[in-house]
Design a protein around this motif. Structure first.
Motif, short mmCIF file in Angstrom:
data_model
loop_
_atom_site.label_atom_id
_atom_site.label_comp_id
_atom_site.label_asym_id
_atom_site.label_seq_id
_atom_site.Cartn_x
_atom_site.Cartn_y
_atom_site.Cartn_z
N THR A 21 13.25 6.03 -11.15
CA THR A 21 12.60 7.08 -10.35
C THR A 21 12.85 8.46 -10.96
OG1 THR A 21 12.79 5.77 -8.32
CG2 THR A 21 12.50 8.15 -8.06
N ARG A 24 10.63 8.88 -13.98
CA ARG A 24 9.24 9.07 -13.57
C ARG A 24 9.01 10.49 -13.05
NH1 ARG A 24 6.45 8.91 -8.79
NH2 ARG A 24 4.29 8.14 -8.88
N LEU A 25 9.92 10.97 -12.20
CA LEU A 25 9.77 12.31 -11.64
C LEU A 25 9.87 13.38 -12.74
CD1 LEU A 25 11.89 11.91 -8.39
CD2 LEU A 25 9.40 12.12 -8.53
N CYS A 162 12.37 3.51 2.28
CA CYS A 162 11.56 4.30 1.35
C CYS A 162 11.61 3.58 -0.01
CB CYS A 162 12.12 5.72 1.26
SG CYS A 162 11.29 6.79 0.09
N TRP A 163 10.46 3.29 -0.58
CA TRP A 163 10.39 2.59 -1.85
C TRP A 163 9.60 3.40 -2.87
CZ3 TRP A 163 10.70 0.34 2.77
CH2 TRP A 163 11.49 -0.80 2.94
N GLN A 164 10.09 3.47 -4.10
CA GLN A 164 9.35 4.12 -5.18
C GLN A 164 8.91 3.06 -6.19
OE1 GLN A 164 8.30 7.48 -5.97
NE2 GLN A 164 7.13 6.04 -7.25
N VAL A 166 7.69 1.65 -9.63
CA VAL A 166 7.85 2.17 -10.99
C VAL A 166 7.22 1.20 -11.97
CG1 VAL A 166 9.92 3.55 -10.55
CG2 VAL A 166 10.16 1.14 -11.16
N ALA A 213 10.26 -1.72 -8.20
CA ALA A 213 10.48 -0.55 -7.34
C ALA A 213 11.97 -0.29 -7.24
CB ALA A 213 9.89 -0.76 -5.96
#
Length: 223
Positions: A21, A24-25, A162-164, A166, A213
């Motif tokens: 994450t 990615r950010l 909360c899931w991100q 990827v 994720a």
């Protein structure tokens, strides 16, 4: 999200917990700062023999993940309980004051590691409403700390909300950063192995119908 502060006890927590994450950010233009409270691997030996400085490994992993700002403090590994909580709070509060993040990522109160619990509390104190720029706080899970907390009866356990998702390219970046920590990467079937880290990403992805994720507990968000 524009400015993300990641607050951890040990170098490698940031990578294990949210490395994909973070990468990615960073690629999306978010400015990322990392605050690490300890700078040794003293828990590797009960006698303290062979303790090594981890700064170079932290710097290497940060570069892979796209972290722009880095603050490594000098407290001892697995000895944060010997430090006054006010002192820990002040360290993290200083980071919030100087960096002015809108978002904070940190470890979970559910972890078996007492260091992780103490840092999680300090991050929540530093990011409390009315005392700075923080609008969102998330906690992440760390293999062999968060999962071992649940199997050891720590309650409440880590419960992601909360899931991100990827892409594999960011999971690969996470694993590359993890390799910076050398002996901290274990062999399968240890949960801190590369295969174990990938397995968790697949499992969290399957919970939200995506390939990979990372999961978080959303502690607070001001919309």
């Amino acid at each position: 999200m524009n400015r993300l502060l990641v607050v951890v006890a040990h170098g490698d927590d940031e990578t294990l917990g949210a490395g994909a994450t973070i990468a990615r950010l960073a690629d999306l233009g978010v400015t990322v700062s990392l605050c690490v409270l300890t700078n040794d691997d003293g828990s590797r030996s009960a006698s303290g023999a062979g303790v090594t400085n981890r700064l170079s490994a932290i710097e290497s992993a940060a570069k892979v993940l796209g972290i722009e700002r880095l603050q490594v403090n000098q407290f001892g590994d697995n000895r944060l309980d010997t430090v006054g909580h006010l002192e820990l709070n002040r360290v993290v509060e200083r980071e919030v004051r100087e960096f002015e993040p809108d978002t904070v990522f940190t470890t979970s109160l559910a972890d078996l590691s007492l260091d992780h619990q103490l840092v999680a509390r300090a991050a929540r104190v530093a990011g409390r409403p009315g005392r700075g720029s923080v609008r969102e706080i998330r906690s992440f899970e760390i293999r062999s700390a968060t999962d071992f907390g649940e199997t050891s009866g720590i309650s409440p356990a880590f419960r992601p909300n909360c899931w991100q998702p990827v892409d594999e390219i960011y999971l690969d970046r996470k694993l590359e950063a993890l390799r910076s920590y050398g002996k901290e990467v274990e062999a399968w079937p240890n949960p801190r192995s590369e295969r174990g880290v990938r397995a968790l990403a697949e499992y969290r992805g399957s919970q939200v119908a995506t390939e990979f994720a990372e999961a978080f507990e959303l502690v607070r968000a001001v919309l």
